[in-house]
Each structure stands twice: as C-alpha cells, then as structure tokens.
Design a protein around this motif. Structure first.
Motif, PDB file in Angstrom:
ATOM      1  N   PHE A 202      -5.376   2.029  -9.067  1.00 56.73           N
ATOM      2  CA  PHE A 202      -4.417   2.755  -8.232  1.00 56.73           C
ATOM      3  C   PHE A 202      -4.918   4.128  -7.793  1.00 56.73           C
ATOM      4  O   PHE A 202      -4.167   4.884  -7.167  1.00 56.73           O
ATOM      5  N   ALA A 203      -6.163   4.448  -8.093  1.00 55.75           N
ATOM      6  CA  ALA A 203      -6.657   5.796  -7.808  1.00 55.75           C
ATOM      7  C   ALA A 203      -6.614   6.138  -6.324  1.00 55.75           C
ATOM      8  O   ALA A 203      -6.414   7.302  -5.952  1.00 55.75           O
ATOM      9  N   ASP A 204      -6.781   5.139  -5.452  1.00 50.45           N
ATOM     10  CA  ASP A 204      -6.814   5.430  -4.020  1.00 50.45           C
ATOM     11  C   ASP A 204      -5.441   5.772  -3.461  1.00 50.45           C
ATOM     12  O   ASP A 204      -5.336   6.425  -2.422  1.00 50.45           O
ATOM     13  N   ARG A 205      -4.369   5.338  -4.139  1.00 54.05           N
ATOM     14  CA  ARG A 205      -3.031   5.670  -3.660  1.00 54.05           C
ATOM     15  C   ARG A 205      -2.139   6.255  -4.755  1.00 54.05           C
ATOM     16  O   ARG A 205      -0.960   6.512  -4.539  1.00 54.05           O
TER      17      ARG A 205
ATOM     18  N   ASN B 130       0.804  -1.228   0.000  1.00 49.86           N
ATOM     19  CA  ASN B 130       0.000   0.000   0.000  1.00 49.86           C
ATOM     20  C   ASN B 130       0.834   1.275   0.000  1.00 49.86           C
ATOM     21  O   ASN B 130       0.471   2.281   0.599  1.00 49.86           O
ATOM     22  N   LYS B 131       1.949   1.231  -0.696  1.00 48.51           N
ATOM     23  CA  LYS B 131       2.702   2.464  -0.904  1.00 48.51           C
ATOM     24  C   LYS B 131       1.953   3.354  -1.894  1.00 48.51           C
ATOM     25  O   LYS B 131       1.046   2.919  -2.613  1.00 48.51           O
ATOM     26  N   ASN B 132       2.355   4.614  -1.947  1.00 51.18           N
ATOM     27  CA  ASN B 132       1.851   5.502  -2.982  1.00 51.18           C
ATOM     28  C   ASN B 132       2.338   5.010  -4.349  1.00 51.18           C
ATOM     29  O   ASN B 132       3.306   4.243  -4.444  1.00 51.18           O
TER      30      ASN B 132
ATOM     31  N   ALA C 265     -10.450  10.841 -11.728  1.00 55.14           N
ATOM     32  CA  ALA C 265     -10.577   9.600 -10.961  1.00 55.14           C
ATOM     33  C   ALA C 265      -9.872   9.665  -9.611  1.00 55.14           C
ATOM     34  O   ALA C 265     -10.086   8.772  -8.778  1.00 55.14           O
ATOM     35  N   GLY C 266      -9.034  10.679  -9.402  1.00 53.54           N
ATOM     36  CA  GLY C 266      -8.425  10.816  -8.088  1.00 53.54           C
ATOM     37  C   GLY C 266      -6.935  11.051  -8.040  1.00 53.54           C
ATOM     38  O   GLY C 266      -6.380  11.301  -6.963  1.00 53.54           O
TER      39      GLY C 266
END
Length: 428
Positions: free
Chosen positions: A301-304, A175-177, A378-379
């Motif tokens: 990957f939009a969340d991170r 869960n890295k960027n 999308a983020g």
C-alpha cells in the motif's frame, strides 16, 4: 461500577483466596517513582536496572514524562529500596503481590469468557482471543459483502492465520488512498487489539457517522500481529507479561521483539543482540514471519498509503519518526500537525493528556528496527506509534471494566487524525 461488575469482583476475590500459588510472580512488587523525582542520576540507575531482566522490569510507559514503574523480584527489593534512598527518591508501592493480582485477573477473564461467549459480535465486555477476532472479521465480511473484505496475509510461527480486514464505503472505486492500522505487536498489550476491534466496529457499524472517513479512503486493519504471543499471554498468569514472538532462537530463549525486527537500521541502538532480552532484534532482519507480514502490507500500500498507525500500550503518547536517531524528518511539521489533532480531540473529549513528538527524544531512548520508521521510509507520509494509556496495577493490564472507556477514547483520537490526513492528502 455496574452491579454485575461488582458481583464479578467479589466472586473473584473470594475464589482467589483458594487458588494454588504460581511460582513466577509471587512476591514481586511494583514500585512507582514520580516523574517529579526524575534526575540524571536516577535515569542512569534505571538504565542499569533495565539490563538486569532477571530481577527487574522497568516498564516502558514511564518514558515521555509518565511516572516510573518498576517490577522487582522479591530477592532484590531490599536493594531497590536502598538504591532509591541513595538517590533521595521517594516512591510508592502500587502492587504488593503481582502474582496474586495476576491470578485474580486470570480468574476474572475465565469467568468473563463463560458469561460472554462469542455470539457474532465483539463488544467491550472482555478481551477476546485471536481466533475469536478472526471469526469476527469473517462474520463482518459475510454480513457486509459490499463494504468489508477479509484477506489471509500470512501465518504466525505456530501456524495461526493472520488476516486483514479492508473496510470501504461499497462504491467499488479502485485505487483509493489507504490508512493502514495494526495492533498487537507486543503480546502483553491486550488493549491494543481491543482498540483495533473497536475501530473496525466504528467504521462498519457506524457507517453513517463516519462516511467521510471512507469516501476517498479505504482502511486496512490487521488486528493482531503477534498472534502466538498474544495467545500465550492468555494461557496462564505466569505468562501475562510475555512481550515477544514465540519462535525459538539459537539459544535456550524464545522469541524476538517484532518491533525491532524490521530492516531499517536493524539491530542498532535500542535493540538487543541477546536472545533472552525483551528487545531482541532477531537473528536477522525479518526473521519473524509476523514482521514479514507487516512488511508486505506496508509495501503493498506504499504507493497510496497516507497514514500508517500501529497501536501499542502504554504511555499516552503519539510518536512519529525517527526511532533510530534523535534526528527528525524534513516533514516533521506535517507529522506534528496530524498528531496534534489526535491529542486535541482526546483531551477535549475525555481530559486525557497525550504527549506528541519524535519517538527517540520523546521516550528518551532509541528503538531501531521498528515498524513505524519502516513504513515512513517506505513512503507513508504519516506514520505513528500510538501508545494507549496506563491501565491496571501494572500498566499493561487494564481490567475488562476499563476496555470500553479506553477504546472509545482511542477511537476519538484516531478519527481526528484520519480526518486531518484526508484533508492533507486528497485523492488525486
């Protein structure tokens, strides 16, 4: 120029004298109109020429202040010269026979493939095929099993496997960027996949020098989006300027502009409903399997994801949303801040001047349905289209001798922007 490059150039010049003529681009000329000659009347004239793709191609690299380059069919050259005269516009002829130029380049590429076969690495000696690029990232993953991971993410229309390479520092933290990069949206822009490959090499082979870029971030790279189109441009000089995908439309024409095929303001200004047009938006959003692959990556990957970067050519531009409107996002200052780092780093290192700005107003036309707008919506807080510099006689065709210079310069800008992103968006 090195001795071997000089030898290759002379060999190709000699060989090309006996080449059989191809039909498509023989006698075409490329005219250059200086940006100093720009006027409202000229802009209107060029806009009309863009619509007449049977006889003209106004290369998009002139947008943003670069010189205008127009490729003109032999039957229209007298009319083009008259139009320039009516607008009191001076011009130069920068390519007197596009067909001859392309045949020479094609032979050069053929010889380079023989001289530099794939040997487990990809350098900057020549342009590599989609299959070779896929094999390269597979070999990297095999040799670096703790840091490099390849994933098959889809298929092109013609059945080519589309693969991403994820590069980490090997610490196995989850869960890295993420920084997401793609290349090769438009088939003829060969320098784009070459730049993506160089980026991969820097992150993997120069790990110590770039350890900070991988400390809290993983990089996910799709080197060639439009694999079918990219391969098609390498089959013949006739096909060198092909831009779109290769999926047939409902008409007799083939292909969609994958960078007009995203379902965000799809088929609005800057996209065409004509299947024969270079900016055809497709029969529906995400009609192209290649665009679907990028869509799914963006959402994965939009969340991170902190930066989305799509590599194109040409124009020496770093563009940010929006492309569908002249409006800019509320976070425009963040986008400017990061892009400015890339511009500054490139200029200090090489002297090349990039222009930074919102897509629509910087290039003076809208491009609705593009991937950078979609990713931003999308983020991804930072989303850029990076248009690499002009190359070759026609802009889209830097010779192989220029690959090394261009991809190294591009990496300097990407690394500088990434470092600013890492500062702005630390891992939570």
């Amino acid at each position: 120029m090195t001795v071997w490059w000089l030898f290759l150039t002379l060999s190709c010049l000699s060989f090309s004298a006996g080449l059989q003529k191809f039909n498509k681009y023989d006698g075409y000329k490329v005219y250059e109109v200086s940006r100093k000659a720009r006027s409202a009347a000229l802009e209107l004239t060029l806009s009309e020429l863009v619509k007449n793709e049977s006889y003209y191609e106004v290369f998009s690299g002139f947008k943003g202040g670069n010189s205008v380059k127009v490729m003109v069919h032999p039957d229209e050259q007298v009319n083009f010269v008259r139009l320039m005269g009516e607008n009191n516009v001076a011009y130069d002829i920068v390519n007197r026979d596009v067909g001859l130029t392309l045949r020479r380049q094609f032979e050069t590429d053929r010889m380079l493939r023989q001289w530099f076969p794939y040997n487990g690495r990809l350098g900057t000696e020549r342009y590599y095929s989609h299959a070779e690029i896929n094999q390269f990232i597979e070999d990297l993953a095999r040799d670096n099993p703790r840091r490099v991971f390849v994933k098959t993410v889809g298929k092109s229309y013609e059945g080519r496997w589309l693969k991403t390479v994820t590069i980490t520092n090997g610490d196995a933290r989850r869960n890295k960027n993420v920084i997401l990069v793609d290349g090769g949206f438009h088939a003829r822009e060969w320098i784009s996949p070459a730049a993506a490959v160089h980026l991969i090499n820097e992150l993997v082979e120069n790990f110590e020098g770039n350890a900070d870029l991988l400390q809290d971030f993983d990089w996910v790279i799709l080197p060639v989006v439009n694999a079918d189109g990219y391969e098609f441009t390498q089959t013949s000089p006739d096909n060198r300027f092909w831009r779109k995908t290769r999926q047939p439309s409902s008409s007799d024409c083939i292909g969609t502009d994958p960078n007009r095929n995203f379902d965000f303001h799809w088929n609005e200004e800057g996209a065409s409903e004509d299947p024969c047009n270079n900016t055809y938006a497709g029969a529906k959003p995400f009609s192209e399997p290649e665009a679907l692959v990028v869509r799914d990556l963006i959402h994965s990957f939009a969340d991170r994801g902190k930066m989305y970067l799509t590599l194109h050519s040409y124009g020496s531009l770093i563009l940010y949303p929006w492309g569908w409107t002249a409006d800019v996002p509320d976070t425009v200052d963040d986008l400017e801040e990061v892009a400015a780092e890339g511009k500054k780093a490139i200029h200090e290192a090489t002297g090349t001047v990039y222009k930074v700005g919102p897509s629509t107003t910087t290039i003076n036309y809208a491009a609705a349905g593009a991937s950078d707008d979609y990713a931003f919506n999308a983020g991804f807080p930072i989303s850029f289209t990076m248009e690499l510099p002009f190359g070759g006689a026609d802009g889209f065709d830097p010779p192989a001798s220029d690959i090394d210079r261009l991809v190294r310069e591009t990496w300097i800008g990407i690394a500088a922007m990434a470092r600013r992103v890492i500062q702005k968006y630390p891992l939570a």
